[in-house]
Design a protein around this motif. Structure first.
Motif, PDB file in Angstrom:
ATOM      1  N   HIS A  83      61.472  39.301  68.717  1.00 47.76           N
ATOM      2  CA  HIS A  83      62.192  37.628  69.145  1.00 47.76           C
ATOM      3  C   HIS A  83      63.668  37.671  69.256  1.00 47.76           C
ATOM      4  CE1 HIS A  83      57.697  36.572  68.183  1.00 47.76           C
ATOM      5  NE2 HIS A  83      57.177  37.180  69.717  1.00 47.76           N
ATOM      6  N   ARG A  84      64.310  37.494  68.224  1.00 51.46           N
ATOM      7  CA  ARG A  84      65.793  37.438  67.779  1.00 51.46           C
ATOM      8  C   ARG A  84      66.202  38.362  69.331  1.00 51.46           C
ATOM      9  NH1 ARG A  84      65.196  37.577  62.647  1.00 51.46           N
ATOM     10  NH2 ARG A  84      66.138  39.485  62.249  1.00 51.46           N
ATOM     11  N   GLU A  85      66.019  39.259  69.876  1.00 52.28           N
ATOM     12  CA  GLU A  85      66.589  40.115  70.841  1.00 52.28           C
ATOM     13  C   GLU A  85      65.804  39.750  72.583  1.00 52.28           C
ATOM     14  OE1 GLU A  85      68.636  42.461  70.740  1.00 52.28           O
ATOM     15  OE2 GLU A  85      69.066  43.665  68.481  1.00 52.28           O
ATOM     16  N   LEU A  86      64.923  38.816  71.976  1.00 52.06           N
ATOM     17  CA  LEU A  86      63.982  38.076  73.764  1.00 52.06           C
ATOM     18  C   LEU A  86      64.682  37.010  73.583  1.00 52.06           C
ATOM     19  CD1 LEU A  86      61.363  38.279  75.237  1.00 52.06           C
ATOM     20  CD2 LEU A  86      60.570  37.978  73.301  1.00 52.06           C
ATOM     21  N   LEU A  87      64.514  36.412  75.016  1.00 46.41           N
ATOM     22  CA  LEU A  87      64.230  35.625  75.503  1.00 46.41           C
ATOM     23  C   LEU A  87      63.433  35.418  77.049  1.00 46.41           C
ATOM     24  CD1 LEU A  87      65.496  32.672  76.960  1.00 46.41           C
ATOM     25  CD2 LEU A  87      67.003  33.996  78.641  1.00 46.41           C
ATOM     26  N   PHE A  88      62.560  34.486  76.895  1.00 37.18           N
ATOM     27  CA  PHE A  88      61.056  34.639  77.094  1.00 37.18           C
ATOM     28  C   PHE A  88      61.121  33.096  78.264  1.00 37.18           C
ATOM     29  CE2 PHE A  88      56.301  33.820  77.299  1.00 37.18           C
ATOM     30  CZ  PHE A  88      56.075  34.575  78.301  1.00 37.18           C
ATOM     31  N   LEU A  89      61.170  32.950  79.265  1.00 36.18           N
ATOM     32  CA  LEU A  89      60.169  31.834  80.564  1.00 36.18           C
ATOM     33  C   LEU A  89      59.440  31.967  80.893  1.00 36.18           C
ATOM     34  CD1 LEU A  89      63.920  31.134  81.372  1.00 36.18           C
ATOM     35  CD2 LEU A  89      63.022  30.512  79.312  1.00 36.18           C
ATOM     36  N   GLY A  90      58.654  31.263  80.383  1.00 40.77           N
ATOM     37  CA  GLY A  90      57.384  30.953  80.995  1.00 40.77           C
ATOM     38  C   GLY A  90      57.423  30.397  82.514  1.00 40.77           C
ATOM     39  N   HIS A  91      56.030  30.356  82.782  1.00 44.45           N
ATOM     40  CA  HIS A  91      55.444  29.857  83.818  1.00 44.45           C
ATOM     41  C   HIS A  91      55.834  27.722  83.740  1.00 44.45           C
ATOM     42  CE1 HIS A  91      54.475  29.439  87.971  1.00 44.45           C
ATOM     43  NE2 HIS A  91      53.608  28.553  88.024  1.00 44.45           N
ATOM     44  N   ARG A  92      55.588  27.730  82.632  1.00 46.32           N
ATOM     45  CA  ARG A  92      56.159  25.905  82.305  1.00 46.32           C
ATOM     46  C   ARG A  92      57.998  26.180  81.493  1.00 46.32           C
ATOM     47  NH1 ARG A  92      50.510  23.944  80.015  1.00 46.32           N
ATOM     48  NH2 ARG A  92      49.022  24.418  81.746  1.00 46.32           N
ATOM     49  N   ASP A  93      58.188  24.248  82.469  1.00 47.75           N
ATOM     50  CA  ASP A  93      59.589  24.188  82.159  1.00 47.75           C
ATOM     51  C   ASP A  93      60.154  24.586  80.335  1.00 47.75           C
ATOM     52  OD1 ASP A  93      60.730  23.788  85.024  1.00 47.75           O
ATOM     53  OD2 ASP A  93      59.542  22.022  84.017  1.00 47.75           O
ATOM     54  N   ALA A  94      58.892  24.528  79.542  1.00 44.37           N
ATOM     55  CA  ALA A  94      59.292  24.156  77.880  1.00 44.37           C
ATOM     56  C   ALA A  94      60.182  23.748  77.364  1.00 44.37           C
ATOM     57  CB  ALA A  94      58.588  25.766  77.463  1.00 44.37           C
ATOM     58  N   LEU A  95      60.835  22.272  78.194  1.00 41.67           N
ATOM     59  CA  LEU A  95      61.366  21.563  77.974  1.00 41.67           C
ATOM     60  C   LEU A  95      61.076  20.388  77.468  1.00 41.67           C
ATOM     61  CD1 LEU A  95      63.849  21.470  81.146  1.00 41.67           C
ATOM     62  CD2 LEU A  95      64.277  23.050  79.167  1.00 41.67           C
ATOM     63  N   LYS A  96      62.000  19.537  76.469  1.00 40.56           N
ATOM     64  CA  LYS A  96      61.372  18.447  75.671  1.00 40.56           C
ATOM     65  C   LYS A  96      61.668  17.387  76.789  1.00 40.56           C
ATOM     66  CE  LYS A  96      60.373  20.218  72.115  1.00 40.56           C
ATOM     67  NZ  LYS A  96      58.116  20.276  71.651  1.00 40.56           N
ATOM     68  N   GLU A  97      60.882  16.464  77.866  1.00 43.27           N
ATOM     69  CA  GLU A  97      61.489  15.262  78.516  1.00 43.27           C
ATOM     70  C   GLU A  97      62.263  14.156  78.315  1.00 43.27           C
ATOM     71  OE1 GLU A  97      59.504  15.616  81.839  1.00 43.27           O
ATOM     72  OE2 GLU A  97      59.696  17.474  81.198  1.00 43.27           O
ATOM     73  N   ASP A  98      61.845  13.754  76.662  1.00 46.38           N
ATOM     74  CA  ASP A  98      62.222  12.584  75.894  1.00 46.38           C
ATOM     75  C   ASP A  98      63.722  12.873  75.760  1.00 46.38           C
ATOM     76  OD1 ASP A  98      61.231  14.343  74.311  1.00 46.38           O
ATOM     77  OD2 ASP A  98      61.412  12.727  72.752  1.00 46.38           O
ATOM     78  N   LEU A  99      64.642  14.501  75.223  1.00 51.65           N
ATOM     79  CA  LEU A  99      65.770  14.627  75.102  1.00 51.65           C
ATOM     80  C   LEU A  99      66.607  14.721  76.795  1.00 51.65           C
ATOM     81  CD1 LEU A  99      65.079  17.365  72.304  1.00 51.65           C
ATOM     82  CD2 LEU A  99      66.028  14.830  72.410  1.00 51.65           C
ATOM     83  N   THR A 100      67.733  14.867  76.336  1.00 55.66           N
ATOM     84  CA  THR A 100      69.184  15.159  77.497  1.00 55.66           C
ATOM     85  C   THR A 100      69.448  17.074  77.591  1.00 55.66           C
ATOM     86  OG1 THR A 100      70.877  15.506  76.152  1.00 55.66           O
ATOM     87  CG2 THR A 100      70.198  12.918  77.385  1.00 55.66           C
ATOM     88  N   ALA A 101      69.601  16.820  78.809  1.00 56.78           N
ATOM     89  CA  ALA A 101      69.968  18.586  79.728  1.00 56.78           C
ATOM     90  C   ALA A 101      70.970  18.803  78.144  1.00 56.78           C
ATOM     91  CB  ALA A 101      70.140  18.695  80.755  1.00 56.78           C
ATOM     92  N   LEU A 102      71.329  17.916  77.592  1.00 54.13           N
ATOM     93  CA  LEU A 102      72.872  18.725  76.560  1.00 54.13           C
ATOM     94  C   LEU A 102      71.612  18.764  75.527  1.00 54.13           C
ATOM     95  CD1 LEU A 102      75.333  20.238  75.316  1.00 54.13           C
ATOM     96  CD2 LEU A 102      75.651  17.091  75.430  1.00 54.13           C
ATOM     97  N   GLU A 103      71.057  18.063  75.280  1.00 55.63           N
ATOM     98  CA  GLU A 103      70.238  17.975  73.769  1.00 55.63           C
ATOM     99  C   GLU A 103      68.910  19.376  73.891  1.00 55.63           C
ATOM    100  OE1 GLU A 103      70.424  13.671  72.564  1.00 55.63           O
ATOM    101  OE2 GLU A 103      68.706  14.022  73.577  1.00 55.63           O
ATOM    102  N   ASN A 104      68.491  19.427  74.766  1.00 58.26           N
ATOM    103  CA  ASN A 104      67.747  20.389  75.179  1.00 58.26           C
ATOM    104  C   ASN A 104      68.556  22.282  74.968  1.00 58.26           C
ATOM    105  OD1 ASN A 104      64.944  20.613  76.080  1.00 58.26           O
ATOM    106  ND2 ASN A 104      65.521  19.114  77.146  1.00 58.26           N
ATOM    107  N   LEU A 105      69.553  22.273  75.368  1.00 54.34           N
ATOM    108  CA  LEU A 105      70.625  23.118  74.997  1.00 54.34           C
ATOM    109  C   LEU A 105      70.539  23.164  73.524  1.00 54.34           C
ATOM    110  CD1 LEU A 105      72.832  23.657  77.534  1.00 54.34           C
ATOM    111  CD2 LEU A 105      70.856  25.255  77.351  1.00 54.34           C
ATOM    112  N   GLN A 106      71.770  22.554  72.998  1.00 53.47           N
ATOM    113  CA  GLN A 106      71.919  22.359  71.322  1.00 53.47           C
ATOM    114  C   GLN A 106      70.292  22.894  70.531  1.00 53.47           C
ATOM    115  OE1 GLN A 106      73.090  18.004  71.810  1.00 53.47           O
ATOM    116  NE2 GLN A 106      75.114  19.188  71.420  1.00 53.47           N
ATOM    117  N   LEU A 107      68.617  22.481  70.781  1.00 54.36           N
ATOM    118  CA  LEU A 107      68.115  21.631  70.051  1.00 54.36           C
ATOM    119  C   LEU A 107      67.327  23.425  70.376  1.00 54.36           C
ATOM    120  CD1 LEU A 107      65.115  21.246  68.694  1.00 54.36           C
ATOM    121  CD2 LEU A 107      64.696  20.996  70.948  1.00 54.36           C
ATOM    122  N   TYR A 108      68.152  24.451  71.733  1.00 58.70           N
ATOM    123  CA  TYR A 108      66.813  25.575  71.307  1.00 58.70           C
ATOM    124  C   TYR A 108      68.060  26.708  70.989  1.00 58.70           C
ATOM    125  CZ  TYR A 108      63.483  26.292  75.641  1.00 58.70           C
ATOM    126  OH  TYR A 108      62.415  25.363  75.906  1.00 58.70           O
TER     127      TYR A 108
END
Length: 215
Positions: free
Chosen positions: A87-112
């Motif tokens: 999983h460290r070698e893997l990036l999986f993007l599913g059909h759904r966005d899987a983003l935290k709606e209450d966080l900003t775009a920048l905060e989502n990237l930082q959380l990931y």
């Protein structure tokens, strides 16, 4: 059912394999005896009508689901033996966005980045968001963004995430023509740099070294 691809990449040891996979959902068998091999510098486009098992196949390849029969291997080792390394070698993007709606775009990237255990300076995170047309929206809660803009946040994650294998479920959904071109360019660059991509899409894709698997 078998698809084999061959690469001239400088890193040929990177290999994703599926051997004799059988997938059953409920009482329905979606596919059986499915074999595929994707190596460094290649893209596999999985096609088929709704309900034939495209998303189920991707979940098997990621290790999120287990096949009834068969196995998935990363670099000739079963992904079930060492899932954390895989999983460290893997990036999986599913059909759904899987983003935290209450966080900003920048905060989502930082959380990931924290979840992926990678170092992501703020300037690089911002540059990735701006690269995909989100300048001025980086501090907005994701819940305020359109579906296409949310996809652009995920594209920024693809740019910043240090993963060799990308598995993408309908990544072009909700994107306008310019964003589709941007995403195709991002995937093409990843492939040209020796990465591996497996994706589903109802749309035609214009990518280098792409092979097709019809379910």
């Amino acid at each position: 059912m078998t698809v084999d691809t061959h690469s001239s990449s400088n890193t040929p040891h990177l290999t994703l394999e599926a051997r004799a996979l059988t997938c059953i959902r409920g009482e329905r068998q979606l596919f059986q005896n499915l074999n595929l091999t994707v190596t460094a510098g290649e893209c596999l486009h999985v096609r088929g009508e709704n309900g034939v098992g495209k998303t189920s196949l991707l979940r098997l390849l990621t290790g999120l689901s287990k096949p009834e029969v068969g196995e998935v291997l990363w670099n000739h080792q079963s992904v079930a033996k060492d899932p954390s390394t895989y999983h460290r070698e893997l990036l999986f993007l599913g059909h759904r966005d899987a983003l935290k709606e209450d966080l900003t775009a920048l905060e989502n990237l930082q959380l990931y980045a924290v979840l992926d255990d990678i170092h992501l300076p703020v300037d690089k995170a911002l540059a990735a968001l701006w690269h995909f047309g989100l300048r001025g929206r980086e501090s907005l809660p994701v819940g305020c963004l359109s579906a296409g803009q949310k996809r652009r946040v995920l594209m920024a994650r693809m740019l910043t995430r240090q993963a060799k294998l990308w598995i993408l479920d309908e990544p072009f959904n909700t994107l306008d023509i310019h964003a589709v071109q941007d995403l195709q360019g991002l995937i093409a660059e990843h492939v040209e740099q020796g990465g591996l991509v497996v994706l589903t899409s109802h749309q035609a894709v214009d990518l280098p070294r792409v092979r097709v698997l019809d379910l």
